[in-house]
Design a protein around this motif. Structure first.
Motif, PDB file in Angstrom:
ATOM      1  N   LEU A  31      -9.436 -11.291   6.609  1.00  0.00           N
ATOM      2  CA  LEU A  31     -10.075 -11.184   5.294  1.00  0.00           C
ATOM      3  C   LEU A  31     -10.191  -9.728   4.853  1.00  0.00           C
ATOM      4  O   LEU A  31     -10.133  -9.426   3.660  1.00  0.00           O
ATOM      5  CB  LEU A  31     -11.457 -11.843   5.343  1.00  0.00           C
ATOM      6  CG  LEU A  31     -11.464 -13.374   5.382  1.00  0.00           C
ATOM      7  CD1 LEU A  31     -12.874 -13.890   5.575  1.00  0.00           C
ATOM      8  CD2 LEU A  31     -10.855 -13.945   4.108  1.00  0.00           C
ATOM      9  N   LEU A  32     -10.373  -8.810   5.801  1.00  0.00           N
ATOM     10  CA  LEU A  32     -10.446  -7.396   5.447  1.00  0.00           C
ATOM     11  C   LEU A  32      -9.134  -6.926   4.835  1.00  0.00           C
ATOM     12  O   LEU A  32      -9.122  -6.203   3.827  1.00  0.00           O
ATOM     13  CB  LEU A  32     -10.783  -6.571   6.687  1.00  0.00           C
ATOM     14  CG  LEU A  32     -10.894  -5.055   6.481  1.00  0.00           C
ATOM     15  CD1 LEU A  32     -12.004  -4.744   5.493  1.00  0.00           C
ATOM     16  CD2 LEU A  32     -11.147  -4.357   7.810  1.00  0.00           C
ATOM     17  N   MET A  33      -8.008  -7.338   5.436  1.00  0.00           N
ATOM     18  CA  MET A  33      -6.715  -6.981   4.859  1.00  0.00           C
ATOM     19  C   MET A  33      -6.501  -7.668   3.523  1.00  0.00           C
ATOM     20  O   MET A  33      -5.907  -7.097   2.596  1.00  0.00           O
ATOM     21  CB  MET A  33      -5.601  -7.345   5.845  1.00  0.00           C
ATOM     22  CG  MET A  33      -4.195  -7.088   5.331  1.00  0.00           C
ATOM     23  SD  MET A  33      -3.887  -5.335   4.928  1.00  0.00           S
ATOM     24  CE  MET A  33      -3.863  -4.644   6.579  1.00  0.00           C
ATOM     25  N   ALA A  34      -7.000  -8.904   3.383  1.00  0.00           N
ATOM     26  CA  ALA A  34      -6.870  -9.605   2.098  1.00  0.00           C
ATOM     27  C   ALA A  34      -7.608  -8.860   1.002  1.00  0.00           C
ATOM     28  O   ALA A  34      -7.127  -8.745  -0.134  1.00  0.00           O
ATOM     29  CB  ALA A  34      -7.401 -11.030   2.235  1.00  0.00           C
ATOM     30  N   ALA A  35      -8.786  -8.346   1.312  1.00  0.00           N
ATOM     31  CA  ALA A  35      -9.532  -7.563   0.316  1.00  0.00           C
ATOM     32  C   ALA A  35      -8.766  -6.309  -0.079  1.00  0.00           C
ATOM     33  O   ALA A  35      -8.756  -5.915  -1.251  1.00  0.00           O
ATOM     34  CB  ALA A  35     -10.902  -7.204   0.881  1.00  0.00           C
TER      35      ALA A  35
ATOM     36  N   GLU B 167      -7.395  -5.370  -3.818  1.00  0.00           N
ATOM     37  CA  GLU B 167      -7.732  -4.087  -4.446  1.00  0.00           C
ATOM     38  C   GLU B 167      -6.472  -3.370  -4.924  1.00  0.00           C
ATOM     39  O   GLU B 167      -6.440  -2.817  -6.035  1.00  0.00           O
ATOM     40  CB  GLU B 167      -8.476  -3.215  -3.442  1.00  0.00           C
ATOM     41  CG  GLU B 167      -8.849  -1.844  -4.003  1.00  0.00           C
ATOM     42  CD  GLU B 167      -9.430  -0.922  -2.951  1.00  0.00           C
ATOM     43  OE1 GLU B 167      -9.786   0.226  -3.302  1.00  0.00           O
ATOM     44  OE2 GLU B 167      -9.506  -1.340  -1.785  1.00  0.00           O
ATOM     45  N   ILE B 168      -5.422  -3.370  -4.088  1.00  0.00           N
ATOM     46  CA  ILE B 168      -4.177  -2.719  -4.500  1.00  0.00           C
ATOM     47  C   ILE B 168      -3.578  -3.423  -5.718  1.00  0.00           C
ATOM     48  O   ILE B 168      -3.082  -2.775  -6.658  1.00  0.00           O
ATOM     49  CB  ILE B 168      -3.184  -2.712  -3.323  1.00  0.00           C
ATOM     50  CG1 ILE B 168      -3.718  -1.854  -2.183  1.00  0.00           C
ATOM     51  CG2 ILE B 168      -1.821  -2.206  -3.754  1.00  0.00           C
ATOM     52  CD1 ILE B 168      -2.885  -1.895  -0.928  1.00  0.00           C
TER      53      ILE B 168
ATOM     54  N   PRO C  88      -0.578   3.110  -5.474  1.00  0.00           N
ATOM     55  CA  PRO C  88      -1.651   2.483  -4.686  1.00  0.00           C
ATOM     56  C   PRO C  88      -1.148   1.844  -3.393  1.00  0.00           C
ATOM     57  O   PRO C  88      -1.925   1.618  -2.478  1.00  0.00           O
ATOM     58  CB  PRO C  88      -2.219   1.430  -5.649  1.00  0.00           C
ATOM     59  CG  PRO C  88      -1.822   1.886  -7.012  1.00  0.00           C
ATOM     60  CD  PRO C  88      -0.505   2.578  -6.846  1.00  0.00           C
ATOM     61  N   ARG C  89       0.157   1.551  -3.328  1.00  0.00           N
ATOM     62  CA  ARG C  89       0.703   0.906  -2.134  1.00  0.00           C
ATOM     63  C   ARG C  89       1.120   1.910  -1.058  1.00  0.00           C
ATOM     64  O   ARG C  89       1.595   1.505   0.008  1.00  0.00           O
ATOM     65  CB  ARG C  89       1.916   0.065  -2.518  1.00  0.00           C
ATOM     66  CG  ARG C  89       1.629  -1.022  -3.534  1.00  0.00           C
ATOM     67  CD  ARG C  89       2.897  -1.624  -4.088  1.00  0.00           C
ATOM     68  NE  ARG C  89       3.655  -0.657  -4.889  1.00  0.00           N
ATOM     69  CZ  ARG C  89       4.796  -0.930  -5.533  1.00  0.00           C
ATOM     70  NH1 ARG C  89       5.303  -2.156  -5.462  1.00  0.00           N
ATOM     71  NH2 ARG C  89       5.426   0.004  -6.205  1.00  0.00           N
ATOM     72  N   ALA C  90       0.976   3.233  -1.333  1.00  0.00           N
ATOM     73  CA  ALA C  90       1.517   4.242  -0.417  1.00  0.00           C
ATOM     74  C   ALA C  90       0.859   4.159   0.966  1.00  0.00           C
ATOM     75  O   ALA C  90       1.547   4.182   1.998  1.00  0.00           O
ATOM     76  CB  ALA C  90       1.330   5.635  -1.013  1.00  0.00           C
TER      77      ALA C  90
END
Length: 292
Positions: free
Chosen positions: A109-113, A117-118, A138-140
C-alpha cells in the motif's frame, strides 16, 4: 475329574487376557491410531479449521519486484512509464493481497500511495523553473529505484547460478591406511666438516676466563712518590708515571699511582703547578714539608 479352580482361572484369562491379541486390521486397513487404538473411518464430527491447510506459492519479493514485473511483462519503457495503466494493475494486485494477508498488503500500500502521488503530479500543470531548465520528471526517483533494484536482482541471480558446495557438488573425500617409510638423507663429507667447524666456533665462545685479585696499596705508592721527589726540586707530571710504564706495569698499577699522588696533594704534601694555560704540569714537594 477336573479341578473347579483351574476352570475359573481359564475363564478369567479369556475375559481379560494379560496381552491384547486384537488385530490392528479387521477386514480393512487402519488409516490412523487414536490413543494407541486403530482408526478405520474418519469421525463424522471432525472439525478442520479453514486455515489448517495453507499453500504458499511463489510470490513477489516486494513492491519494487511487482512493479518491475508489470513493466517488463508488458514491454514498457522503464524511462517512460505509463503511470495510469501501471497504477491500475498494481492496485488490482494489492486488492487481492488484502483479501488474504493484511500485514503483507501494508508494504504494498505504501508503494501504491507513491504511484498515485506520481500520477497526480503528472496531471497537474508544471510550473517553469527559475533557472530555465526542464522541470524534473515526477517519475525520476521511481525509475532510479527500479533500475537499481533490477541490477541487484540480476546480480543475485548470477550468484545463485554459481556452483555451490552441498547443493551442486560435494568435496571429494578419500581415506587411505598405509605407512610411508621416511628416507633419511645421505651425509656428505662437507656436511661433517661444516658441523665440526660450528662446534669449534661455539667452543671458543664458551671459553672460561680466570680472574685473579692483585693486592695494590695506595700507601705504598705514596711512599714511592715521596722518595722519588725527595732528591729533586720538581718533576713533570708525565715523568712521574713513566717509571712505572717503563717497568711494564699494568693499567691498574698506574691508576693506583695516580690515586696516591692525589692523596698526597689532598694532605698538602705535594703541590701541582702550571705556569700558564696549556703549559706543562709540574709536581713538587710542598715547601712546608721540605727541611728549612
Amino acid at each position: 475329574m477336573s479341578d473347579p479352580g483351574s476352570n475359573d482361572q481359564a475363564l478369567e484369562a479369556l475375559v481379560a487376557p494379560p496381552v491384547d491379541s486384537t488385530p490392528d486390521v479387521v477386514d480393512s486397513v487402519a488409516i490412523a491410531r487414536l490413543y494407541g487404538e486403530p482408526l478405520f473411518n474418519l469421525p463424522q464430527d471432525l472439525y478442520i479449521p479453514p486455515d489448517a491447510l495453507e499453500v504458499f506459492l511463489e510470490t513477489f519479493e516486494g513492491p519494487l519486484d511487482l512493479l518491475l514485473y508489470l513493466i517488463r511483462k508488458q514491454n514498457f519503457n522503464v524511462l517512460d512509464i505509463p503511470m495510469a495503466e501501471v497504477t491500475g494493475q498494481y492496485l488490482s494486485y494489492v486488492e487481492q493481497i488484502r483479501a488474504t494477508n493484511l500485514e503483507l498488503a501494508a508494504e504494498y500500500l505504501l508503494m501504491a500511495a507513491m504511484l498515485i502521488e506520481i500520477k497526480a503530479r503528472m496531471l497537474l500543470p508544471v510550473a517553469p523553473r527559475e533557472d530555465g531548465q526542464e522541470p524534473e520528471d515526477p517519475r525520476a526517483e521511481l525509475v532510479r529505484r527500479l533500475l537499481e533494484y533490477e541490477q541487484m536482482k540480476i546480480a543475485s541471480q548470477k550468484l545463485d547460478e554459481l556452483p555451490r558446495i552441498g547443493r551442486d557438488f560435494y568435496n571429494a573425500q578419500a581415506s587411505a591406511d598405509f605407512e610411508v617409510e621416511k628416507i633419511l638423507p645421505m651425509v656428505q663429507l662437507a656436511d661433517l666438516q661444516a658441523a665440526w667447524a660450528d662446534i669449534i666456533r661455539r667452543a671458543k665462545l664458551n671459553a672460561h676466563h680466570h680472574i685473579t685479585r692483585e693486592q695494590l696499596s695506595v700507601r705504598e705508592h705514596m711512599t714511592h712518590i715521596l722518595r722519588h721527589l725527595s732528591g729533586v726540586r720538581f718533576i713533570e707530571f708525565s715523568d712521574l708515571f713513566m717509571s712505572r710504564v717503563n717497568e711494564g706495569a699494568p693499567v691498574a698499577v698506574v691508576v693506583v699511582h695516580f690515586l696516591a699522588m692525589l692523596e698526597l696533594a689532598r694532605e698538602s704534601l705535594l703541590e701541582i703547578t702550571q705556569a700558564e694555560p696549556y703549559a706543562p704540569i709540574y709536581v713538587r714537594l710542598s715547601y712546608s714539608s721540605m727541611p728549612a
